[in-house]
Design an enzyme around this catalytic site. Structure first.
Site, mmCIF file in Angstrom:
data_model
loop_
_atom_site.group_PDB
_atom_site.id
_atom_site.type_symbol
_atom_site.label_atom_id
_atom_site.label_comp_id
_atom_site.label_asym_id
_atom_site.label_seq_id
_atom_site.Cartn_x
_atom_site.Cartn_y
_atom_site.Cartn_z
ATOM 1 N N THR A 244 -15.458 -3.035 -6.958
ATOM 2 C CA THR A 244 -15.383 -3.493 -5.457
ATOM 3 C C THR A 244 -16.720 -3.444 -5.016
ATOM 4 O O THR A 244 -16.978 -4.220 -4.066
ATOM 5 C CB THR A 244 -14.621 -2.288 -4.930
ATOM 6 O OG1 THR A 244 -13.391 -2.047 -5.436
ATOM 7 C CG2 THR A 244 -14.684 -2.534 -3.535
ATOM 8 N N LYS B 2 0.830 -1.069 0.046
ATOM 9 C CA LYS B 2 0.063 -0.163 -0.103
ATOM 10 C C LYS B 2 0.952 1.228 -0.097
ATOM 11 O O LYS B 2 1.980 1.215 0.412
ATOM 12 C CB LYS B 2 -0.820 0.185 1.286
ATOM 13 C CG LYS B 2 -2.154 0.817 1.016
ATOM 14 C CD LYS B 2 -3.192 -0.210 0.540
ATOM 15 C CE LYS B 2 -4.489 0.705 0.323
ATOM 16 N NZ LYS B 2 -5.636 -0.044 0.118
ATOM 17 N N ALA C 51 -15.821 -1.704 3.001
ATOM 18 C CA ALA C 51 -14.471 -0.588 3.620
ATOM 19 C C ALA C 51 -13.310 -1.509 3.942
ATOM 20 O O ALA C 51 -13.459 -2.664 4.516
ATOM 21 C CB ALA C 51 -15.164 -0.017 4.723
ATOM 22 N N ASP D 287 -7.030 4.324 -4.573
ATOM 23 C CA ASP D 287 -7.837 4.081 -3.224
ATOM 24 C C ASP D 287 -8.257 5.209 -2.756
ATOM 25 O O ASP D 287 -8.635 6.202 -3.699
ATOM 26 C CB ASP D 287 -6.424 3.598 -2.068
ATOM 27 C CG ASP D 287 -7.184 2.917 -1.153
ATOM 28 O OD1 ASP D 287 -7.466 1.741 -1.175
ATOM 29 O OD2 ASP D 287 -7.244 3.563 -0.171
HETATM 30 N N1 PHE Z 1 -8.169 0.413 -3.328
HETATM 31 C C1 PHE Z 1 -8.105 -1.002 -3.710
HETATM 32 C C2 PHE Z 1 -8.150 -2.076 -2.390
HETATM 33 O O1 PHE Z 1 -8.090 -1.411 -1.397
HETATM 34 C C3 PHE Z 1 -6.611 -1.233 -4.089
HETATM 35 C C4 PHE Z 1 -6.387 -1.459 -5.411
HETATM 36 C C5 PHE Z 1 -7.567 -1.658 -6.414
HETATM 37 C C6 PHE Z 1 -5.237 -1.782 -5.871
HETATM 38 C C7 PHE Z 1 -7.012 -1.723 -7.803
HETATM 39 C C8 PHE Z 1 -5.226 -2.366 -7.299
HETATM 40 C C9 PHE Z 1 -5.846 -2.404 -7.914
HETATM 41 O O2 PHE Z 1 -8.251 -3.165 -2.692
#
Ligand code: PHE
Length: 368
Positions: free
Chosen positions: A146, A72, A255, A111
């Site tokens: 997501t 991250k 989340a 993110d």
């Molecule tokens: N924000 C995403 C997560 O927490 C991170 C991410 C998304 C990384 C797409 C790479 C590609 O899962």
């Protein structure tokens, strides 16, 4: 003890802001994880966030059965600092420099606080970036995926509790209407769920109104009389106190970092509230991005992999029940098992070859 492989803290040459990259584990493959561009009281708070979030990415990939590791990036903005377009590009290029210096050990993605356009700016310097806009060769925004992944997790839980995967008529409280939360609320409303929503930004009430949702304040919503609470806001919504106030039967949402402390998972379990670990329910975005950009599967196959979160959650809840564990324990055992298998050289084949070939001890592997 630091259980991360490496943590880089670098003062950006252009922005003079602290750029933090935490690589938690590359046991399953090169690390991936989003870039959080957010305000923190102190940059050390950003470091704490990066350490926790990168470890969660390792778990996210392991449970999803994908051959990537956890990392991250965080740029800790001082409270109140706003970035104009020029400063923003400076920050993104500073982040790109750090990523480039890691030589492929870590690739970033969007993110909280970053978008596909930001990924395009990073992509000017380094190829180790996901989710650039489609016209630049990336897989685009990860938020809708997501949201769909969280919906899949909700279906599994709904079936377990109410005997159907349809969320029509189900009372759900969506906590946070950012990009992912709003997408998810729209999907739920389209399916006929009865929504209660909140956000720290009162302007988001418009979204709630469009969806025919009841609006509650952020401090009331966790105690709302609903079937399922859906955390979709910035982390640590669930403390010992808020967990004691819940009136729902399950907590499932996209989340990251939902628990203030790990013991809250036990408390929820004692109260017979099903909690699906955040790193399981929030995996849709990375599953889609990594599947398309690294594994070059079709958009349809990537969607199927995201949908398979439903089976993953199903299996996890089964396993937990069989072993008298809470879902968090079952999930972290699965993570440990998968990390151990690949870090033991005598136990080939590697993860990428096991994506669909389930072994007897690891039946969940098939889900992608
Ligand atoms: N924000 C995403 C997560 O927490 C991170 C991410 C998304 C990384 C797409 C790479 C590609 O899962």
């Amino acid at each position: 003890m630091l259980d991360h492989e490496q943590v880089v803290i670098h003062t950006g040459r252009r922005s003079r802001l602290p750029v933090i990259v935490a690589v938690h584990s590359t046991a399953l493959g090169p690390a991936a994880g989003g870039l959080r561009l957010w305000h923190y009281p102190h940059w050390r708070d950003g470091l704490t966030d990066a350490l926790r979030l990168s470890a969660a990415m390792t778990a996210k990939f392991a449970v999803a059965g994908l051959p990537s590791g956890g990392g991250k990036a965080v740029v800790a903005l001082p409270e109140g600092m706003e970035l104009d377009a020029v400063r923003r590009r400076d920050v993104l290029h500073d982040v790109a420099d750090v990523i480039a210096s890691l030589g492929g050990v870590y690739a970033t993605g969007p993110d909280v606080g970053t978008s596909p356009d930001d990924m395009a700016s990073i992509g000017e310097t380094t190829p180790h970036v996901f989710c650039r806009p489609a016209h630049l060769g990336g897989s685009g925004d990860s938020s809708p995926h997501t949201a769909r992944g969280a919906l899949a997790a909700l279906r599994a839980v709904n079936r377990r509790l109410y005997g159907t995967s349809s969320l029509s008529g189900r009372a759900l409280a969506v906590v946070g209407l950012g990009r992912v939360g709003a997408d998810l609320a729209r999907l739920l409303a389209a399916e006929g769920a009865a929504l209660t929503v909140t956000d720290i930004d009162p302007d988001k009430q418009k979204i709630g109104d469009e969806l025919g949702a009841v609006w509650r304040s952020p401090d009331e919503i966790l105690a709302a009389d609903v079937d399922i609470v859906v955390p979709a806001a910035l982390g640590s919504t669930l403390t010992r106190r808020t967990a004691a106030e819940l009136r729902c039967r399950a907590v499932v949402g996209p989340a990251n970092n939902q628990l203030a402390t790990p013991d809250v998972a036990d408390l929820l379990h004692q109260r017979s509230i099903v909690w699906v670990p955040d790193y399981v329910a929030s995996a849709g975005g990375v599953i889609n991005a990594v599947s398309i950009e690294l594994h070059h599967v079709s958009a349809g196959e990537a969607r199927a992999r995201v949908r398979a979160i439903e089976e993953t959650v199903d299996d996890l809840l089964d396993t937990a029940q069989r072993h008298g564990q809470n879902p968090a324990q079952a999930a972290s055992e699965l993570v440990r098992r998968r990390l151990r298998v690949t870090s033991d050289p005598t136990s080939a084949p590697p993860m990428s070859l096991r994506l669909r070939a389930a072994g007897p001890d690891d039946a969940e592997t098939r889900h992608c």
